[in-house]
Design a protein around this motif. Sequence first.
Motif, PDB file in Angstrom:
ATOM      1  N   ALA A 134      -3.925   6.605   1.953  1.00 56.61           N
ATOM      2  CA  ALA A 134      -3.430   7.221   3.194  1.00 56.61           C
ATOM      3  C   ALA A 134      -4.491   7.152   4.286  1.00 56.61           C
ATOM      4  O   ALA A 134      -4.186   6.808   5.436  1.00 56.61           O
ATOM      5  CB  ALA A 134      -3.004   8.666   2.951  1.00 56.61           C
ATOM      6  N   ASN A 135      -5.724   7.461   3.939  1.00 54.65           N
ATOM      7  CA  ASN A 135      -6.801   7.430   4.927  1.00 54.65           C
ATOM      8  C   ASN A 135      -7.110   6.019   5.409  1.00 54.65           C
ATOM      9  O   ASN A 135      -7.691   5.843   6.469  1.00 54.65           O
ATOM     10  CB  ASN A 135      -8.068   8.089   4.362  1.00 54.65           C
ATOM     11  N   GLY A 136      -6.703   5.018   4.635  1.00 56.60           N
ATOM     12  CA  GLY A 136      -6.945   3.632   5.004  1.00 56.60           C
ATOM     13  C   GLY A 136      -5.908   3.033   5.944  1.00 56.60           C
ATOM     14  O   GLY A 136      -6.106   1.925   6.453  1.00 56.60           O
ATOM     15  N   PHE A 137      -4.812   3.759   6.188  1.00 57.49           N
ATOM     16  CA  PHE A 137      -3.807   3.225   7.110  1.00 57.49           C
ATOM     17  C   PHE A 137      -4.390   3.164   8.518  1.00 57.49           C
ATOM     18  O   PHE A 137      -5.045   4.103   8.971  1.00 57.49           O
ATOM     19  CB  PHE A 137      -2.530   4.065   7.102  1.00 57.49           C
TER      20      PHE A 137
ATOM     21  N   ALA B  96       0.836  -1.206   0.000  1.00 60.09           N
ATOM     22  CA  ALA B  96       0.000   0.000   0.000  1.00 60.09           C
ATOM     23  C   ALA B  96       0.871   1.256   0.000  1.00 60.09           C
ATOM     24  O   ALA B  96       0.577   2.228  -0.698  1.00 60.09           O
ATOM     25  CB  ALA B  96      -0.944  -0.005   1.202  1.00 60.09           C
ATOM     26  N   ILE B  97       1.962   1.225   0.753  1.00 60.75           N
ATOM     27  CA  ILE B  97       2.875   2.380   0.799  1.00 60.75           C
ATOM     28  C   ILE B  97       3.557   2.580  -0.549  1.00 60.75           C
ATOM     29  O   ILE B  97       3.618   3.694  -1.070  1.00 60.75           O
ATOM     30  CB  ILE B  97       3.909   2.215   1.938  1.00 60.75           C
ATOM     31  N   VAL B  98       4.066   1.515  -1.146  1.00 59.74           N
ATOM     32  CA  VAL B  98       4.725   1.633  -2.449  1.00 59.74           C
ATOM     33  C   VAL B  98       3.709   2.101  -3.498  1.00 59.74           C
ATOM     34  O   VAL B  98       4.024   2.945  -4.343  1.00 59.74           O
ATOM     35  CB  VAL B  98       5.405   0.310  -2.869  1.00 59.74           C
ATOM     36  N   LEU B  99       2.481   1.592  -3.420  1.00 59.95           N
ATOM     37  CA  LEU B  99       1.440   2.028  -4.348  1.00 59.95           C
ATOM     38  C   LEU B  99       1.161   3.521  -4.174  1.00 59.95           C
ATOM     39  O   LEU B  99       1.097   4.266  -5.155  1.00 59.95           O
ATOM     40  CB  LEU B  99       0.159   1.215  -4.145  1.00 59.95           C
TER      41      LEU B  99
ATOM     42  N   TYR C   8       0.215   7.555  12.733  1.00 64.40           N
ATOM     43  CA  TYR C   8       1.481   8.069  12.203  1.00 64.40           C
ATOM     44  C   TYR C   8       1.511   7.944  10.679  1.00 64.40           C
ATOM     45  O   TYR C   8       1.770   8.922   9.978  1.00 64.40           O
ATOM     46  CB  TYR C   8       2.689   7.359  12.812  1.00 64.40           C
ATOM     47  N   ASN C   9       1.275   6.747  10.156  1.00 66.78           N
ATOM     48  CA  ASN C   9       1.321   6.546   8.698  1.00 66.78           C
ATOM     49  C   ASN C   9       0.245   7.352   7.993  1.00 66.78           C
ATOM     50  O   ASN C   9       0.482   7.917   6.920  1.00 66.78           O
ATOM     51  CB  ASN C   9       1.194   5.068   8.341  1.00 66.78           C
ATOM     52  N   ARG C  10      -0.941   7.443   8.579  1.00 68.29           N
ATOM     53  CA  ARG C  10      -2.021   8.216   7.954  1.00 68.29           C
ATOM     54  C   ARG C  10      -1.599   9.685   7.824  1.00 68.29           C
ATOM     55  O   ARG C  10      -1.757  10.293   6.770  1.00 68.29           O
ATOM     56  CB  ARG C  10      -3.298   8.088   8.796  1.00 68.29           C
TER      57      ARG C  10
END
Length: 177
Positions: free
Chosen positions: A87-90, A60-63, A94-96
């Motif tokens: 991003a909202n799905g993290f 998901a991050i690489v995408l 922190y990641n969001r």
Amino acid sequence: MSMQHFETQEGEFQLKPLSREGIQAALSKAEKYRLLNDPSMAESICLDILKIDPDNKDAAIVLLLALTDQFGNPGVHQAVKQAKELANGFKDDYNRLYYSGIIHERQGTNALNSGNPGSHFDAYEWYTEAMKYYEKSEAIQPQGNDDAILRWNTCTRIIAKHKLGPRPKDDFIPILE
């Protein structure tokens, strides 16, 4: 699992699923394609991974990053929308926050590089919005992870280097007769 079908002039095709055992190697390839400046290939690989493993955070991050790499291309609005959804799905804050900052920063870079009239004001707004996300993510960053600080500093340097500033207020008042 349902197969996705694609119609072409020559007929119909369907996507072939990856094996679970091939996910890690595919993720490595997606990262390499990003480094080779081929974000659409990285995007395709990540979509294949996420079809088999929808909770794969690394894919998901690489995408998300591959989508932001495409912000200067035609169809940017769809890439922005998809990146924001990711991003909202993290699950973790922190990641969001951090990746929302990345999205805004990349939109700033896209605006800065566009050369459109007023785009330097747009870039300033995107960069400062990214910095707000980085500040929020910095407050909850994992121990030893200074990524949000590095990104905040990058935005600050870009703003200074290009002498970006806020859009001037429009004080024009029309004269009515």
